[in-house]
Write a protein that holds these residues in place. Structure first.
Motif, PDB file in Angstrom:
ATOM      1  N   GLY A  92     -80.887 -33.296  -0.486  1.00 15.81           N
ATOM      2  CA  GLY A  92     -81.026 -34.732  -0.292  1.00 15.81           C
ATOM      3  C   GLY A  92     -79.903 -35.523  -0.916  1.00 15.81           C
ATOM      4  O   GLY A  92     -78.719 -35.230  -0.710  1.00 15.81           O
ATOM      5  N   ASP A  93     -80.269 -36.510  -1.730  1.00 18.52           N
ATOM      6  CA  ASP A  93     -79.273 -37.366  -2.360  1.00 18.52           C
ATOM      7  C   ASP A  93     -78.819 -36.831  -3.716  1.00 18.52           C
ATOM      8  O   ASP A  93     -78.121 -37.524  -4.453  1.00 18.52           O
ATOM      9  CB  ASP A  93     -79.839 -38.778  -2.554  1.00 18.52           C
ATOM     10  N   ARG A  94     -79.219 -35.616  -4.032  1.00 23.01           N
ATOM     11  CA  ARG A  94     -78.824 -35.045  -5.323  1.00 23.01           C
ATOM     12  C   ARG A  94     -77.315 -34.883  -5.377  1.00 23.01           C
ATOM     13  O   ARG A  94     -76.691 -34.354  -4.456  1.00 23.01           O
ATOM     14  CB  ARG A  94     -79.496 -33.683  -5.497  1.00 23.01           C
ATOM     15  N   ARG A  95     -76.702 -35.350  -6.462  1.00 27.53           N
ATOM     16  CA  ARG A  95     -75.253 -35.314  -6.593  1.00 27.53           C
ATOM     17  C   ARG A  95     -74.790 -33.899  -6.912  1.00 27.53           C
ATOM     18  O   ARG A  95     -75.240 -33.291  -7.882  1.00 27.53           O
ATOM     19  CB  ARG A  95     -74.812 -36.269  -7.696  1.00 27.53           C
ATOM     20  N   LEU A  96     -73.905 -33.367  -6.092  1.00 26.61           N
ATOM     21  CA  LEU A  96     -73.347 -32.041  -6.320  1.00 26.61           C
ATOM     22  C   LEU A  96     -71.836 -32.126  -6.208  1.00 26.61           C
ATOM     23  O   LEU A  96     -71.305 -32.512  -5.161  1.00 26.61           O
ATOM     24  CB  LEU A  96     -73.897 -31.038  -5.300  1.00 26.61           C
ATOM     25  N   THR A  97     -71.147 -31.772  -7.273  1.00 24.45           N
ATOM     26  CA  THR A  97     -69.683 -31.739  -7.282  1.00 24.45           C
ATOM     27  C   THR A  97     -69.244 -30.449  -7.978  1.00 24.45           C
ATOM     28  O   THR A  97     -70.055 -29.749  -8.588  1.00 24.45           O
ATOM     29  CB  THR A  97     -69.077 -32.927  -8.059  1.00 24.45           C
ATOM     30  N   THR A  98     -67.962 -30.145  -7.890  1.00 25.59           N
ATOM     31  CA  THR A  98     -67.430 -29.052  -8.693  1.00 25.59           C
ATOM     32  C   THR A  98     -67.307 -29.509 -10.150  1.00 25.59           C
ATOM     33  O   THR A  98     -67.411 -30.693 -10.464  1.00 25.59           O
ATOM     34  CB  THR A  98     -66.070 -28.582  -8.169  1.00 25.59           C
TER      35      THR A  98
END
Length: 318
Positions: A92-98
């Motif tokens: 969903g809107d969960r923030r995922l980055t490296t």
């Protein structure tokens, strides 16, 4: 990297590593079991692969790097997985980055601009990377310049000769000076373990770097003939554990060089989980130095979501 106090270092204490024996055969046997002791399938494997994305220092360290290439890499760092994979995983809107983007010092300003507002740290190699064979005052100036340009983390390289000659005072003073030059930026000490000849040297260099105030210890530049291996990583991880037990300070770990597959991502996380616990499978204490690995992780997650493998060209890094 702010969820725990930084490692302030301690006075050089050779008693913590001199005379410490490393049984190579036992180390290699233990390392060989890591990929076989746990079987991660389906949603469990997917969850560990998603976590691996958070741990990647997405890296470009090529002689033909440009502002455009860095900007594209930073765009991938902001959105590492394709939208249909994110939706299929229920993120969903969960923030995922490296975990970070790692570049050469002259590329730091381009990365800082491209990552503005993202919260993703910019890491810079420095100190005459990858050989490190420059006068110390020039290496320190390179650190200060990269920090002034906006680098949040500095990946330094040690002088291998100090380790090979067992000149621990020289190695300690060098890393301590580099830590001071970093100021508020975190220091990752690259040991270039493929050049250190013995596992005992790897253990000693790890201890000295931590005593001198390194926030992370890192296996390799990625430019040596032998880069990150599981036996070397096991020795370094156990040095982390011993240092923490003796001082109460937690130091991170970064394997780099030759780590390319989703399977590698799982195996190294198992190493950290089994040897140090759950805290060390978070980006403030564990990073992968990698680039192509992200493409394979995305491909495996695409298969998990859709049931079929996409062509690798559909998961380009930039």
């Amino acid at each position: 990297m702010d969820s725990h106090a930084r490692n302030p270092g301690i006075a050089l204490d050779p008693a913590m590593f001199e005379g410490h024996a490393v049984n190579r055969s036992a180390t290699e046997r233990r390392a060989a079991t890591l990929g076989t002791r746990r079987s991660l399938k389906k949603q469990h494997q997917a969850a560990w692969l998603v976590n691996a994305v958070r741990l990647i220092d997405l890296t470009t360290l090529a002689g033909d790097d440009t502002a455009g290439r860095v900007a594209r890499l930073c765009a991938k760092a902001r959105h590492p997985l394709a939208p249909h994979i994110v939706a299929g995983l229920g993120l969903g809107d969960r923030r995922l980055t490296t975990g970070a983007v790692c570049v050469y010092p002259t590329m730091v300003p381009h990365a800082v601009r491209a990552l503005d507002g993202s919260g993703i740290p910019v890491a810079s190699v420095a100190t005459g990377f990858p050989a490190g064979l420059m006068p110390l005052h020039l290496r320190l100036e390179e650190i200060r310049w990269a920090v002034d340009q906006g680098a949040d983390e500095i990946d330094i390289v040690i002088t291998r000769e100090h380790v090979l000659k067992h000149d621990w005072h020289a190695l300690y003073d060098e890393v301590a000076a580099m830590r001071e030059a970093c100021g508020a930026a975190h220091l990752k000490a690259i040991l270039a373990t493929g050049d250190l000849q013995t596992l005992r040297n790897v253990h000693a260099a790890s201890m000295v770097a931590m005593q001198a105030g390194a926030d992370f210890i890192k296996t390799s530049t990625g430019k040596e003939g032998v880069n990150a291996t599981l036996p070397v990583s096991l020795v370094m991880v156990r040095a982390l554990r011993d240092y923490g037990a003796a001082t109460g300070h937690r130091v991170g770990f970064k394997p780099a060089g030759g780590i390319k597959s989703a399977k590698d991502a799982l195996t190294w996380q198992i190493l950290m989980r089994e040897e140090l616990g759950r805290d060390w499978v978070n980006p403030d204490l564990f990073r992968f130095g990698a680039s192509s690995m992200l493409g394979d992780i995305e491909r495996q997650l695409d298969h998990h979501v859709t049931g079929r493998y996409a062509a690798s060209s559909r998961h380009a890094l930039a």
